[in-house]
Design an enzyme around this catalytic site. Sequence first.
Site, PDB file in Angstrom:
ATOM      1  N   ASN A   7       8.288  72.634 -22.273  1.00 56.38           N
ATOM      2  CA  ASN A   7       6.885  72.826 -21.943  1.00 56.38           C
ATOM      3  C   ASN A   7       6.233  73.381 -23.214  1.00 56.38           C
ATOM      4  OD1 ASN A   7       4.461  73.724 -20.884  1.00 56.38           O
ATOM      5  ND2 ASN A   7       5.377  74.533 -19.006  1.00 56.38           N
ATOM      6  N   ARG A  97       6.478  68.476 -20.356  1.00 56.79           N
ATOM      7  CA  ARG A  97       5.135  68.600 -19.799  1.00 56.79           C
ATOM      8  C   ARG A  97       4.185  67.990 -20.813  1.00 56.79           C
ATOM      9  NH1 ARG A  97       1.377  73.637 -20.142  1.00 56.79           N
ATOM     10  NH2 ARG A  97      -0.406  72.915 -18.933  1.00 56.79           N
ATOM     11  N   ARG A 246     -12.184  81.046 -21.817  1.00 55.74           N
ATOM     12  CA  ARG A 246     -13.025  79.837 -21.731  1.00 55.74           C
ATOM     13  C   ARG A 246     -14.173  80.094 -20.763  1.00 55.74           C
ATOM     14  NH1 ARG A 246      -8.346  75.689 -20.229  1.00 55.74           N
ATOM     15  NH2 ARG A 246      -6.855  77.167 -21.069  1.00 55.74           N
ATOM     16  N   GLU A 388       6.527  75.821 -12.783  1.00 53.82           N
ATOM     17  CA  GLU A 388       6.217  74.588 -13.497  1.00 53.82           C
ATOM     18  C   GLU A 388       7.467  73.875 -14.016  1.00 53.82           C
ATOM     19  OE1 GLU A 388       3.397  75.148 -16.691  1.00 53.82           O
ATOM     20  OE2 GLU A 388       1.996  73.963 -15.491  1.00 53.82           O
TER      21      GLU A 388
END
Length: 403
Positions: A7, A97, A246, A388
């Site tokens: 990942n 990923r 963000r 994940e």
Amino acid sequence: MNILVINAGSSSLKSSLFQVVEGKVDATPLWQAQVDFTYRPEETLIQTRRRGGGWVSFPSIPPQAGINGLAPLFQSLWQGEEALLPGAKAIDAIGHRVVHGGSLYQRPTQISPIVEQTIEQLIPLAPAHNPAALEGIRLLGHLAPGIPQVAVFDTAFHQQMPAAAALYPLPYAWAEQGIRRYGFHGINHEYCARRAAELLNRPLSELRLITCHLGNGCSLAAIRGGKSVDTTMGYTPLEGLMMGSRSGSVDPGILIHQLRQGMSVEELDRILNRESGLKGVSGLSSDMRTVLEAMEAGHKRAELAFDLFIHRLRSQIGSMLMNLDRLDALVFSGGIGENSAPVRAATCADLGFLGIQIDPVLNAGSPRNCDISTFDAAVRVLVISAQEDWAIATACQAVLQGE
Ligand code: ADP
């Protein structure tokens, strides 16, 4: 069967080695590694851990060496006296990923030269992430030649969203050029949906869910019968919720204004991605823990950042709700969703009219993979730990078995 998962992000990399036991990927990896390329200007932090053991340091590399510099880390799995595997061939598959799969990939896909080329062509859509994935794919292709590699895309889960959710109200020619909503965090949204069905002991096909992935990046998905029908991130992972650094969605007129005032495109990009969100509003940090601590100590801008985060989260949960004909469960996941009782409490406050009511004791008790709603609430509120890497390994196994 052994599956290695990689990942790779813009400034970090996580890797896990999983074993398939009795047809299922064992949830506890045999080996894990975490790499932080931003640890020190001249030093990368590399740590590894074997099942049952603690984290230990692995010899550092200069950050400039990038993912290619990690060859010794992966080779340590099958070379040397302490090797876990008898050779690279003991790995049956390598799962990566990949953040952006564009409109092309709706499911995990075995990597061929064409798939690799497409991931490369999509770099302009994910400039911080797809190059890292490509480097990982190429490095492992070199270190473990002939082992099948599988790309698991963060965008894939959202590719079947209806056109009304997937397009922007912009000139249609733009959509034809690929300017449309892709959505991200799909690996975890899909995992949360499946895990929610297990926890509720109901078939996924009949569930209506809203999953909240709240980490450094934050997004929501509205999931009907196991399919994503809407999500908050769009063409890039900048749309939607307020995040750590963000901005999430803002009036595009503000951006036009700043450009007219002479701000450069690079500066605007940096501010929207790295200097906004919790960090920009609080003036302190992009880390929710720091914001919460400061808020408790009476820091006014930290309080404002928290309130803005919650206001936007609640508004967008409302917007996801309108894509479902009812709601069975609201799922919290990601570093903030899993660990922050105050965020969950503020998000669910006064939503009794929607059937959402959480039990304050269950919420405060470090819940993991469980239901925190009051016994009689119509909508279940679940806390699900993101897994994940395990989800990527499981997707990889399915591809190898031709499912
Ligand atoms: P990423 O999106 O990079 O995978 P994570 O899912 O680990 O990141 O989420 C990181 C966020 O989780 C940070 O904002 C961090 O402050 C927050 N977080 C972690 N633990 C807690 C906690 N106990 N309380 C509040 N926020 C937390």
